[in-house]
Write a protein that holds these residues in place. Structure first.
Motif, PDB file in Angstrom:
ATOM      1  N   SER A 115     -11.230 -38.908  -8.892  1.00  0.00           N
ATOM      2  CA  SER A 115     -11.620 -38.303  -7.925  1.00  0.00           C
ATOM      3  C   SER A 115     -10.448 -37.871  -7.117  1.00  0.00           C
ATOM      4  O   SER A 115      -9.395 -38.018  -7.276  1.00  0.00           O
ATOM      5  CB  SER A 115     -12.815 -38.831  -7.120  1.00  0.00           C
ATOM      6  OG  SER A 115     -12.158 -39.828  -6.207  1.00  0.00           O
ATOM      7  N   SER A 116     -10.610 -36.937  -5.960  1.00  0.00           N
ATOM      8  CA  SER A 116      -9.745 -36.793  -4.911  1.00  0.00           C
ATOM      9  C   SER A 116      -9.519 -37.936  -3.914  1.00  0.00           C
ATOM     10  O   SER A 116      -8.594 -37.807  -3.299  1.00  0.00           O
ATOM     11  CB  SER A 116     -10.046 -35.365  -4.226  1.00  0.00           C
ATOM     12  OG  SER A 116     -10.179 -34.404  -5.116  1.00  0.00           O
ATOM     13  N   GLY A 117     -10.540 -38.841  -3.923  1.00  0.00           N
ATOM     14  CA  GLY A 117     -10.474 -39.949  -3.138  1.00  0.00           C
ATOM     15  C   GLY A 117     -10.665 -39.634  -1.645  1.00  0.00           C
ATOM     16  O   GLY A 117     -10.236 -40.331  -0.732  1.00  0.00           O
ATOM     17  N   PHE A 118     -11.411 -38.740  -1.368  1.00  0.00           N
ATOM     18  CA  PHE A 118     -11.922 -38.345  -0.204  1.00  0.00           C
ATOM     19  C   PHE A 118     -13.057 -39.116   0.530  1.00  0.00           C
ATOM     20  O   PHE A 118     -14.333 -39.145  -0.352  1.00  0.00           O
ATOM     21  CB  PHE A 118     -12.083 -36.897   0.006  1.00  0.00           C
ATOM     22  CG  PHE A 118     -10.918 -35.987   0.011  1.00  0.00           C
ATOM     23  CD1 PHE A 118      -9.580 -36.729  -0.304  1.00  0.00           C
ATOM     24  CD2 PHE A 118     -11.032 -34.648   0.219  1.00  0.00           C
ATOM     25  CE1 PHE A 118      -8.772 -35.556  -0.455  1.00  0.00           C
ATOM     26  CE2 PHE A 118      -9.858 -33.736   0.225  1.00  0.00           C
ATOM     27  CZ  PHE A 118      -8.702 -34.115  -0.081  1.00  0.00           C
ATOM     28  N   ILE A 119     -13.084 -39.833   1.527  1.00  0.00           N
ATOM     29  CA  ILE A 119     -14.144 -40.391   2.054  1.00  0.00           C
ATOM     30  C   ILE A 119     -14.507 -40.025   3.453  1.00  0.00           C
ATOM     31  O   ILE A 119     -13.802 -40.005   4.180  1.00  0.00           O
ATOM     32  CB  ILE A 119     -13.996 -42.012   2.214  1.00  0.00           C
ATOM     33  CG1 ILE A 119     -13.339 -42.674   0.691  1.00  0.00           C
ATOM     34  CG2 ILE A 119     -15.170 -42.817   2.831  1.00  0.00           C
ATOM     35  CD1 ILE A 119     -12.544 -44.215   1.229  1.00  0.00           C
ATOM     36  N   PRO A 120     -15.711 -39.562   3.543  1.00  0.00           N
ATOM     37  CA  PRO A 120     -15.995 -38.871   4.810  1.00  0.00           C
ATOM     38  C   PRO A 120     -16.646 -39.857   5.811  1.00  0.00           C
ATOM     39  O   PRO A 120     -17.181 -40.949   5.385  1.00  0.00           O
ATOM     40  CB  PRO A 120     -17.312 -37.813   4.641  1.00  0.00           C
ATOM     41  CG  PRO A 120     -18.296 -38.485   3.308  1.00  0.00           C
ATOM     42  CD  PRO A 120     -16.621 -39.134   2.475  1.00  0.00           C
ATOM     43  N   ALA A 121     -16.150 -40.022   7.040  1.00  0.00           N
ATOM     44  CA  ALA A 121     -16.482 -40.774   7.995  1.00  0.00           C
ATOM     45  C   ALA A 121     -16.458 -40.130   9.533  1.00  0.00           C
ATOM     46  O   ALA A 121     -15.516 -39.360   9.649  1.00  0.00           O
ATOM     47  CB  ALA A 121     -15.587 -42.033   7.900  1.00  0.00           C
ATOM     48  N   ALA A 122     -17.662 -40.575  10.452  1.00  0.00           N
ATOM     49  CA  ALA A 122     -17.617 -39.922  11.626  1.00  0.00           C
ATOM     50  C   ALA A 122     -17.158 -41.052  12.685  1.00  0.00           C
ATOM     51  O   ALA A 122     -17.418 -42.354  12.601  1.00  0.00           O
ATOM     52  CB  ALA A 122     -18.953 -39.440  11.638  1.00  0.00           C
ATOM     53  N   GLY A 123     -16.408 -40.297  13.736  1.00  0.00           N
ATOM     54  CA  GLY A 123     -16.187 -40.883  15.061  1.00  0.00           C
ATOM     55  C   GLY A 123     -15.089 -41.875  14.838  1.00  0.00           C
ATOM     56  O   GLY A 123     -14.904 -43.119  15.068  1.00  0.00           O
TER      57      GLY A 123
END
Length: 470
Positions: free
Chosen positions: A57-65
């Protein structure tokens, strides 16, 4: 392989409080969380080197705040992130799971960075489809390979035992649906039996199993599979045999931008920054801003099952921040043309159709109207020569449905009961992408793997400290 009935007289060579099946991002994060709670455990990995779908994968982790967002002036919240996830999947995901993942996302990313040295940064400059804020967190090279390397280093530092070349073939389960241990098989065919008090299934989905793909994802049954070959649906099949509830098995992450024949992932940032896709007739066939997952089936429906990514020097230079794109460029996948005429000739596209496609974009940018697919164009992002092109196809990356779990990552039975000591996360569990390919919001896969993996590790540890009761 399957479920073996456990009897009180059965014995195991060795027993541990916790076993985790799968050493991708999900399993490693679960192990880090459990080890932090003082739990003795082992991670069982079928390959000689842990890689999994994360590696590809691209290794992107969505996270907020997160503080990474704050450092770049991004104002985000778990509530807004949950709203974006549900808007993309048409409110088909379990709202409690969505809220849990969004709520813990920022804390998990910061924990991995601060406690375990994962060098996260916020990917900025553009929004992925469906996200109303920049919230993708990635390591410097923007690759899943680098993310896996960081997690493996953290696991080694924490003293976590990872048993490689240890393929789990059977779960030993008693009459109360409590997992009592596993049989694992080595490459030479020898087998070992390991007992446990709790288990976490972190062995991803079924994308590598053609029979299951044809059954649950018929529109992608002929798609190139660009995921880990070990994703054979083990967790799904074990859970089904145990009477687990299975949800959203038609959900998946496809991708409409895999360079062919190079088989290199091309970031959807090209489209979000103004690029377009045309078919072999020189015409656009969809809104490139609708989402790269559902774009896989749309590309596969085109003549020759391929499309051309068209963009310009501005987008090319911005894309060089992605290692996958740099690799594609080095491999010769990126072609350059000084004019539309030379591009039409070089790509064997009808010049008149290509000119009409570009004329339409200029007209839409001038009058502010959207095209027939709902995409709008702005003057500042219109493509200008020299032009760049990459031949791509649609691919299946990984599945998003699986075992139903609650907000503590505990597996749920068909009748709604909670399994005594079985947890699941990542691709093994039902995700938050709804029921089909269009509900996938960028990063949903690693969100479920990393954040629910951390929850699974923590909750399994709590249960073990309470004496093993659900």
């Amino acid at each position: 392989m399957g479920i073996v009935a456990f009897h009180d007289a059965d014995t195991f060579e060795v027993s541990l409080p916790l076993l985790i099946v799968g050493a991708g991002a999900c399993g490693l994060v679960a192990a880090l969380a459990a080890r932090e709670c003082g739990i003795e455990l082992a991670v069982l990995e079928r390959d000689a080197l842990p890689r999994g779908s994360t590696f590809m994968s691209s290794g992107f982790i969505p996270a907020a705040g997160t503080r990474f967002q704050a450092d770049k002036g991004v104002d985000d919240s778990p509530e807004l992130m949950a709203k974006d996830i549900q808007a993309k999947n048409g409110d088909e995901a379990d709202p409690a799971i969505v809220q849990t993942l969004a709520g813990y996302s920022g804390r998990v990313v910061e924990w991995l960075a601060d406690t375990h040295g994962v060098p996260f940064d916020l990917v900025d400059g553009f929004l992925y489809p469906g996200h109303s804020r920049m919230r993708m967190h990635a390591t410097p090279r923007r690759t899943g390979e680098e993310l896996m390397g960081s997690l493996l280093t953290a696991a080694e530092t924490a003293g976590i035992d990872i048993l490689t070349q240890a393929r789990v073939v059977d779960l030993h389960v008693d009459e109360a649906r409590r997992v009592r241990g596993v049989t694992l098989e080595r490459p030479d065919g020898s087998q070992e039996r390991i007992g446990c008090e709790a288990m976490i299934l972190a062995c991803n989905g079924y994308g590598g199993n053609p029979e299951l793909v044809a059954r649950y994802l018929p529109t992608l049954k002929n798609a190139l599979y660009y995921g880990h070959e070990g994703n054979q649906g083990d967790a799904l099949l074990w859970g089904e045999a145990m009477g687990a509830s299975l949800k959203d098995l038609g959900a998946c992450q496809g991708h409409g931008s895999l360079a062919t024949p190079h088989q290199t992932l091309i970031s959807w940032a090209l489209m979000m920054r103004g690029g377009i896709q045309v078919n072999l007739e020189g015409r656009r066939f969809s809104s490139e801003h609708g989402g790269y997952s559902e774009q896989a089936a749309k590309v596969l429906a085109q003549p020759g099952r391929v499309a051309w990514n068209l963009f310009d020097a501005r987008i090319h230079h911005a894309a060089l921040e992605f290692e996958d794109y740099r690799n594609a460029h080095i491999a010769g996948a990126v072609r350059t043309f000084a004019t539309l005429e030379s591009m039409a000739k070089g790509l064997d596209l009808p010049l008149d159709a290509l000119e009409q496609t570009f004329d339409e974009m200029r007209t839409l940018a001038g009058n502010g109207e959207a095209d027939a697919f709902g995409r709008s164009f702005s003057p500042e992002t219109l493509l200008v020569p020299p032009y760049y092109a990459i031949r791509v196809t649609g691919a299946l990356f990984h599945t998003q449905g699986g075992l139903e779990v609650d907000t503590q990552a505990r597996v749920v039975g068909q009748e709604g009961s909670i399994f005594p000591n079985l947890f699941a996360a990542g691709g093994a569990a039902r995700g938050v992408s709804g029921s089909n390919d269009s509900g996938y919001l960028s990063g949903n896969g690693l969100l479920s793997a990393v954040v629910m993996g951390a929850i699974a590790g923590r909750e399994a540890s709590r249960q073990l400290r309470r004496g093993g009761t659900a």
